[in-house]
Design a protein around this motif. Structure first.
Motif, PDB file in Angstrom:
ATOM      1  N   GLN A 105     126.039  26.236   4.620  1.00  0.00           N
ATOM      2  CA  GLN A 105     125.290  26.850   3.530  1.00  0.00           C
ATOM      3  C   GLN A 105     123.821  26.442   3.568  1.00  0.00           C
ATOM      4  O   GLN A 105     122.929  27.256   3.303  1.00  0.00           O
ATOM      5  N   SER A 106     123.564  25.187   3.917  1.00  0.00           N
ATOM      6  CA  SER A 106     122.186  24.694   3.916  1.00  0.00           C
ATOM      7  C   SER A 106     121.366  25.244   5.085  1.00  0.00           C
ATOM      8  O   SER A 106     120.157  25.057   5.124  1.00  0.00           O
ATOM      9  N   GLU A 107     122.025  25.913   6.029  1.00  0.00           N
ATOM     10  CA  GLU A 107     121.285  26.518   7.133  1.00  0.00           C
ATOM     11  C   GLU A 107     120.523  27.760   6.684  1.00  0.00           C
ATOM     12  O   GLU A 107     119.580  28.189   7.346  1.00  0.00           O
ATOM     13  N   GLY A 108     120.970  28.373   5.599  1.00  0.00           N
ATOM     14  CA  GLY A 108     120.290  29.566   5.106  1.00  0.00           C
ATOM     15  C   GLY A 108     120.920  30.858   5.567  1.00  0.00           C
ATOM     16  O   GLY A 108     120.417  31.935   5.260  1.00  0.00           O
ATOM     17  N   VAL A 109     122.027  30.776   6.315  1.00  0.00           N
ATOM     18  CA  VAL A 109     122.762  31.958   6.754  1.00  0.00           C
ATOM     19  C   VAL A 109     124.224  31.759   6.376  1.00  0.00           C
ATOM     20  O   VAL A 109     124.824  30.748   6.743  1.00  0.00           O
ATOM     21  N   TYR A 110     124.800  32.701   5.639  1.00  0.00           N
ATOM     22  CA  TYR A 110     126.184  32.531   5.205  1.00  0.00           C
ATOM     23  C   TYR A 110     126.798  33.882   4.894  1.00  0.00           C
ATOM     24  O   TYR A 110     126.120  34.924   4.894  1.00  0.00           O
ATOM     25  N   TYR A 111     128.096  33.877   4.640  1.00  0.00           N
ATOM     26  CA  TYR A 111     128.809  35.084   4.271  1.00  0.00           C
ATOM     27  C   TYR A 111     129.190  34.964   2.798  1.00  0.00           C
ATOM     28  O   TYR A 111     129.965  34.095   2.424  1.00  0.00           O
ATOM     29  N   GLY A 112     128.626  35.819   1.983  1.00  0.00           N
ATOM     30  CA  GLY A 112     128.868  35.735   0.547  1.00  0.00           C
ATOM     31  C   GLY A 112     128.335  36.965  -0.152  1.00  0.00           C
ATOM     32  O   GLY A 112     128.283  38.052   0.418  1.00  0.00           O
ATOM     33  N   ILE A 113     127.907  36.768  -1.404  1.00  0.00           N
ATOM     34  CA  ILE A 113     127.491  37.920  -2.215  1.00  0.00           C
ATOM     35  C   ILE A 113     125.976  38.071  -2.308  1.00  0.00           C
ATOM     36  O   ILE A 113     125.484  39.109  -2.756  1.00  0.00           O
ATOM     37  N   GLY A 114     125.230  37.028  -1.914  1.00  0.00           N
ATOM     38  CA  GLY A 114     123.780  37.133  -1.954  1.00  0.00           C
ATOM     39  C   GLY A 114     123.158  36.707  -3.266  1.00  0.00           C
ATOM     40  O   GLY A 114     122.242  37.358  -3.779  1.00  0.00           O
ATOM     41  N   ALA A 115     123.675  35.625  -3.831  1.00  0.00           N
ATOM     42  CA  ALA A 115     123.118  35.103  -5.084  1.00  0.00           C
ATOM     43  C   ALA A 115     123.080  33.587  -5.008  1.00  0.00           C
ATOM     44  O   ALA A 115     123.954  32.964  -4.397  1.00  0.00           O
ATOM     45  N   TYR A 116     122.067  33.015  -5.616  1.00  0.00           N
ATOM     46  CA  TYR A 116     121.985  31.557  -5.709  1.00  0.00           C
ATOM     47  C   TYR A 116     122.726  31.111  -6.964  1.00  0.00           C
ATOM     48  O   TYR A 116     122.543  31.683  -8.047  1.00  0.00           O
ATOM     49  N   VAL A 117     123.558  30.100  -6.798  1.00  0.00           N
ATOM     50  CA  VAL A 117     124.406  29.630  -7.888  1.00  0.00           C
ATOM     51  C   VAL A 117     124.084  28.175  -8.195  1.00  0.00           C
ATOM     52  O   VAL A 117     123.975  27.343  -7.278  1.00  0.00           O
ATOM     53  N   SER A 118     123.936  27.858  -9.464  1.00  0.00           N
ATOM     54  CA  SER A 118     123.713  26.482  -9.909  1.00  0.00           C
ATOM     55  C   SER A 118     124.766  26.145 -10.963  1.00  0.00           C
ATOM     56  O   SER A 118     125.583  26.987 -11.329  1.00  0.00           O
ATOM     57  N   LEU A 119     124.751  24.918 -11.434  1.00  0.00           N
ATOM     58  CA  LEU A 119     125.709  24.493 -12.457  1.00  0.00           C
ATOM     59  C   LEU A 119     125.008  24.406 -13.800  1.00  0.00           C
ATOM     60  O   LEU A 119     124.022  23.683 -13.953  1.00  0.00           O
ATOM     61  N   ASP A 120     125.496  25.163 -14.777  1.00  0.00           N
ATOM     62  CA  ASP A 120     124.919  25.147 -16.112  1.00  0.00           C
ATOM     63  C   ASP A 120     125.377  23.882 -16.841  1.00  0.00           C
ATOM     64  O   ASP A 120     126.575  23.674 -17.051  1.00  0.00           O
ATOM     65  N   THR A 121     124.440  23.017 -17.212  1.00  0.00           N
ATOM     66  CA  THR A 121     124.791  21.713 -17.787  1.00  0.00           C
ATOM     67  C   THR A 121     125.369  21.827 -19.192  1.00  0.00           C
ATOM     68  O   THR A 121     126.127  20.963 -19.618  1.00  0.00           O
ATOM     69  N   GLU A 122     125.040  22.888 -19.922  1.00  0.00           N
ATOM     70  CA  GLU A 122     125.526  23.030 -21.293  1.00  0.00           C
ATOM     71  C   GLU A 122     126.989  23.463 -21.343  1.00  0.00           C
ATOM     72  O   GLU A 122     127.759  22.989 -22.173  1.00  0.00           O
ATOM     73  N   THR A 123     127.365  24.363 -20.449  1.00  0.00           N
ATOM     74  CA  THR A 123     128.725  24.905 -20.471  1.00  0.00           C
ATOM     75  C   THR A 123     129.618  24.363 -19.367  1.00  0.00           C
ATOM     76  O   THR A 123     130.831  24.590 -19.389  1.00  0.00           O
ATOM     77  N   SER A 124     129.024  23.673 -18.379  1.00  0.00           N
ATOM     78  CA  SER A 124     129.755  23.194 -17.197  1.00  0.00           C
ATOM     79  C   SER A 124     130.339  24.340 -16.389  1.00  0.00           C
ATOM     80  O   SER A 124     131.328  24.168 -15.676  1.00  0.00           O
ATOM     81  N   LEU A 125     129.741  25.521 -16.501  1.00  0.00           N
ATOM     82  CA  LEU A 125     130.150  26.678 -15.714  1.00  0.00           C
ATOM     83  C   LEU A 125     129.104  26.969 -14.643  1.00  0.00           C
ATOM     84  O   LEU A 125     127.912  26.726 -14.846  1.00  0.00           O
ATOM     85  N   PRO A 126     129.525  27.501 -13.488  1.00  0.00           N
ATOM     86  CA  PRO A 126     128.527  27.935 -12.504  1.00  0.00           C
ATOM     87  C   PRO A 126     127.724  29.101 -13.050  1.00  0.00           C
ATOM     88  O   PRO A 126     128.249  29.928 -13.808  1.00  0.00           O
ATOM     89  N   LYS A 127     126.459  29.155 -12.658  1.00  0.00           N
ATOM     90  CA  LYS A 127     125.551  30.159 -13.208  1.00  0.00           C
ATOM     91  C   LYS A 127     124.770  30.808 -12.079  1.00  0.00           C
ATOM     92  O   LYS A 127     124.389  30.143 -11.110  1.00  0.00           O
ATOM     93  N   ILE A 128     124.542  32.097 -12.191  1.00  0.00           N
ATOM     94  CA  ILE A 128     123.691  32.795 -11.227  1.00  0.00           C
ATOM     95  C   ILE A 128     122.249  32.350 -11.477  1.00  0.00           C
ATOM     96  O   ILE A 128     121.674  32.626 -12.535  1.00  0.00           O
ATOM     97  N   ALA A 129     121.681  31.636 -10.509  1.00  0.00           N
ATOM     98  CA  ALA A 129     120.300  31.170 -10.665  1.00  0.00           C
ATOM     99  C   ALA A 129     119.318  32.291 -10.331  1.00  0.00           C
ATOM    100  O   ALA A 129     118.318  32.484 -11.028  1.00  0.00           O
ATOM    101  N   SER A 130     119.604  33.053  -9.286  1.00  0.00           N
ATOM    102  CA  SER A 130     118.790  34.203  -8.923  1.00  0.00           C
ATOM    103  C   SER A 130     119.570  35.067  -7.945  1.00  0.00           C
ATOM    104  O   SER A 130     120.545  34.610  -7.340  1.00  0.00           O
ATOM    105  N   VAL A 131     119.137  36.299  -7.802  1.00  0.00           N
ATOM    106  CA  VAL A 131     119.813  37.260  -6.941  1.00  0.00           C
ATOM    107  C   VAL A 131     118.875  37.674  -5.817  1.00  0.00           C
ATOM    108  O   VAL A 131     117.696  37.956  -6.046  1.00  0.00           O
TER     109      VAL A 131
END
Length: 301
Positions: free
Chosen positions: A127-153
């Protein structure tokens, strides 16, 4: 008639004798089998407990160490209970081992401390190489809900085509709820072979109910750097993630805006979930005077 009766009685007697002898033999054999099984059971019990004791005795325990002979014995009891009473699925020794390791790191209650298996580490490095197979969105962890969050598309990717937006909370991936999962675990559910589909159940601000979106996975080459010139010769460079490819992308972007005779630079890191520390340091060296960029400090100072 009498001879026939006597013969019949003798035959009955012989049958009874044979039955009695057979019963005695069967009884003796049964008793012998019971004794053998009892001895076998005792020996197995002794071997199991001896092996556990020997294993425990070979470990060096620190004064304040969480690992102790009592811990080894307790783990043995838990493992035996799981193997005999856990009915949802069969657990392998490797799965139980990894659970122990992950549990120790989770006890730190630190979202940035995590145990990776060899497979998970390989996925992280890919994943850290910058090339992967997925949906094309950056995901982070939302600290308030403890749910993964779309950071950007990422533009032009399946995520954008499906209508995903920044700040969408990912409540469920296919049939798996994401609450309580680590960011790595959640991302591994979203990623997958090219051409396969994944259903995301989202929580979006302003929507009265969950949103379900079907996204087809594809090969995604992450454009982690965007640049443009603003008014009054102010350059703008956005870094969406610090991957292996980001260093060269930033160098190209910086060369482009410098060639435009920029008078100032806005470096936009909003929504950036992080990435490789080495990439951050290499980019910083392009911008900062020569000297120390970053250092680490342990809990002893």
């Amino acid at each position: 008639m009498i001879k026939a009766k006597v013969k019949e009685m003798e035959e009955n007697k012989n049958r009874r004798k044979g039955s009695f002898l057979n019963g005695v033999i069967v009884g003796l054999m049964s008793a012998l089998v019971i004794v053998c099984f009892a001895n076998f059971g005792v020996r197995v019990y002794r071997v199991m407990h001896t092996s556990v004791s020997e294993a425990a005795s070979q470990v060096e325990y620190g004064e304040d160490s969480a690992i102790s002979p009592e811990l080894v014995r307790k783990l043995q009891v838990l493992e035996n209970t799981i193997n005999t009473r856990f009915y949802l699925k069969d657990m392998t020794a490797e799965e139980l081992d990894n659970g122990i390791y992950k549990g120790m790191l989770e006890a730190l209650d630190d979202p940035y401390s995590e145990y990776y298996t060899a497979e998970e580490l390989n996925d992280l490095m890919t994943q850290s190489e910058g090339v992967y197979y997925g949906i094309g969105a950056y995901v982070s962890l939302d600290t308030e809900t403890s749910l993964p969050k779309i950071a950007s598309v990422i533009e032009g990717t399946p995520a954008e085509e499906a209508g995903l937006r920044a700040d969408d909370l990912i409540y469920q991936v296919d049939d798996t709820q994401t609450y309580g999962l680590s960011l790595t675990e959640a991302v591994s559910l979203i990623k997958g072979p090219e051409g396969t589909e994944v259903t995301l159940t989202l929580i979006r601000d302003g929507e009265p109910d969950y949103l379900e979106m079907l996204v087809r996975r594809a090969k995604v080459e992450s454009p982690t750097v965007n640049q443009k010139m603003l008014d009054e010769d102010i350059a703008y460079i956005q870094i969406t993630e610090f991957d292996d490819v980001t260093t060269d992308q930033f160098a190209d972007a910086l060369a482009t805006v410098r060639a435009s005779e920029m008078k100032g630079l806005i470096l936009d890191l909003r929504g950036n979930p992080g990435g490789n520390l080495n990439t951050v340091v290499d980019i910083s060296r392009m911008l900062l005077p020569q000297g120390l960029i970053v250092y680490t400090e342990d809990k002893e100072g």
